[in-house]
Design an enzyme around this catalytic site. Sequence first.
Site, short mmCIF file in Angstrom:
data_model
loop_
_atom_site.label_atom_id
_atom_site.label_comp_id
_atom_site.label_asym_id
_atom_site.label_seq_id
_atom_site.Cartn_x
_atom_site.Cartn_y
_atom_site.Cartn_z
CB THR A 238 -5.34 -1.63 2.35
OG1 THR A 238 -5.40 -1.44 0.95
CG2 THR A 238 -5.69 -0.34 3.04
CG ASP B 233 -1.77 -2.99 -4.15
OD1 ASP B 233 -2.58 -3.78 -4.67
OD2 ASP B 233 -2.05 -1.83 -3.86
CB SER B 234 -3.76 -8.23 -3.34
OG SER B 234 -4.88 -7.49 -3.72
CB SER B 235 -3.06 -4.80 -7.94
OG SER B 235 -4.20 -4.32 -7.30
CB THR C 216 -9.60 -6.09 -0.38
OG1 THR C 216 -9.25 -4.81 -0.88
CG2 THR C 216 -9.63 -6.06 1.13
CG ASP C 217 -7.42 -4.14 -5.05
OD1 ASP C 217 -8.49 -3.80 -4.50
OD2 ASP C 217 -6.52 -3.33 -5.35
N1 ASN Z 1 -4.97 -2.33 -3.29
C1 ASN Z 1 -5.16 -2.98 -2.04
C2 ASN Z 1 -4.71 -4.43 -2.21
O1 ASN Z 1 -5.42 -5.22 -2.77
C3 ASN Z 1 -6.59 -2.88 -1.60
C4 ASN Z 1 -6.87 -3.36 -0.20
O2 ASN Z 1 -6.19 -4.17 0.38
N2 ASN Z 1 -7.93 -2.88 0.42
O3 ASN Z 1 -3.61 -4.78 -1.81
#
Ligand code: ASN
Length: 596
Positions: A42, A113-115, A145-146
């Site tokens: 993000t 996106d880390s997902s 963050t995910d």
């Molecule tokens: N969906 C985002 C990720 O993990 C969430 C984030 O970074 N806050 O890439």
Amino acid sequence: NPQVRPCRRRKLSSCSSVERSDSVTSPGAGESRVLVLNTGGTIGMTLHDNVLAPKANALVQSLRKLPILHDELYAQQTSLYEYYGSENSLVLPLSKSNKRIIYTIMEYSPLLDSSNMTTDDWGRIGKDIEKNYQHYDGFVILHGTDTMAYTASALSFMCEHLGKPIVLTGSQVPIYELKNDGRDNLLGALLIAGQFVIPEVCLYFYNKLYRGNRVTKVDAGSFNAFSSPNLAPLATAEVDISINWDTVWRANTTAKFQVSTELNRNVGLLRLFPGITSLSVRAFLQPPMQGVVLETYGSGNAPDNRPDLLAELKAATDSGVIIVNCTQCLRGTVSASYATGKVLMDAGLIAGGDMTPEAALSKLSYVLAKKTLDLQAKKKMMAQNLRGEMNIDLEGAKLCLSNSRFIQIIAKSLSISCKEELEAIRDALTPPLTCAAARIGDVDALEALKEMGSNLCLGDYDGRTPLHVAACEGHLKVVQYLLSHGASVYVKDRYGDTPLSNAVRFRHKDVVKLLRKTGAHFSRDQLEEAGTELCSLAASGDLDGLEIWCLAGADLNRPGYDGKTAVEVAEAVNKKEVVAFLVQLMGKKSMTVIAD
Ligand code: ASN
């Protein structure tokens, strides 16, 4: 060609006092270098069709316009872009401790996106750190963050014998938005990676630095997104950055840093719930599954009135699947205190202590990929504390006030009772005592100080650690002892000297060799300046000096300030024995490179 590289230092010292602004570092102030790997998340996202997605090639341009994250005047005055050969290098304003942190951003393509991340992405990050390890003082990884807790855990195991800080960070709101957490998180991560030798894979978020393999994402919306339920933060960054050095994990090694990118993918997480069927458990445990984290109730419990379920688990462990027992609770540890917990031990599960499921899963993936180990050795490794991911009895491994009788006696005689004052005395007394022991080569004294709870890695008022002192004195045994008790080869004293530069200066060949084996190296600037030093040693016929610089990693072909190499200088002054010696050294060096 080193001759055409602009020299930032000369440019800086040639600035007139009028040209100099307050933002230019004073002579002698240190610079450190941090590599930022931007993997996505993000922090660098923008809105497209009402959803957030990563935006490529935008972050550097935007950071360049933020004065808290880039000092353009200093960059211009020191020819930063020309020197580092890229527009992707930025520099922070001068820190409170008079340090300049120069950071270079390497952007991944595509940004993720880390997902969307997989074990391959962990491998890529690991390889990039390994490739650039020698050129930087620390590393920051921008990450979504995910799945950040998974990546942080995995990297902590993949990075073997780590000696420099690796800090993952990201944000909940893009850095391009007016109110966001990205700027603070990036700034904090850079300040830590650039100023402190914390040899761990860490995660920095919302003013706190955590051990990477202890965290879990606990909030999908708040800036305070992470928690480390079973271990206090390694540092807090509020008015000042305060490091909890007692908690910092140390590699205790004389081996060089390396990254193990081999990971086993046949691993999984299985969460128990009331009424889970043995059929679904059996399906989950089928080949190719090789390692499973079973998330159990409370302190590691499962129903002891379900022989069908227990039989499935036992059949799997009998057939060689490693199953680790971790609790579903956010905080606490598994223990066989209930009958419902003991049944799992009987079924062959390994107690996962207070590991997070993220840490246990990535540890399994790392351990199962070790080709040289048999099943028994892998199980043993799973039960060991490899990188501070689980709590063990820390006696002796940690500075413990209650053990430190010596310091307690002093505290008593000074009528000190509160913990903070006691800690202040301990921290003030430890470095002079350990440095004095290192100076006289007294391993027994160091051992005794360690037994009393002293941290052998603390520096004195000049930032000089016992390892610096032992390296100056050439006490090989002390150096060996300190390295195997967590001392860092990368710590710089207030003059910017490392134990390696001390050992070279006082010409202790064996110490230089051992420090190099452990991964010590000169900085890029030192290596560039080495050409001139080699030439002057060649001119004066100092064979010993030439040999030690060669052992320390200097390139014997590097020219001095006037473009001549050491061999050319020796030829010019007709020092035949020096020429022969240099040729012989160069031959030996190329042979060791081939052997390496
Ligand atoms: N969906 C985002 C990720 O993990 C969430 C984030 O970074 N806050 O890439």
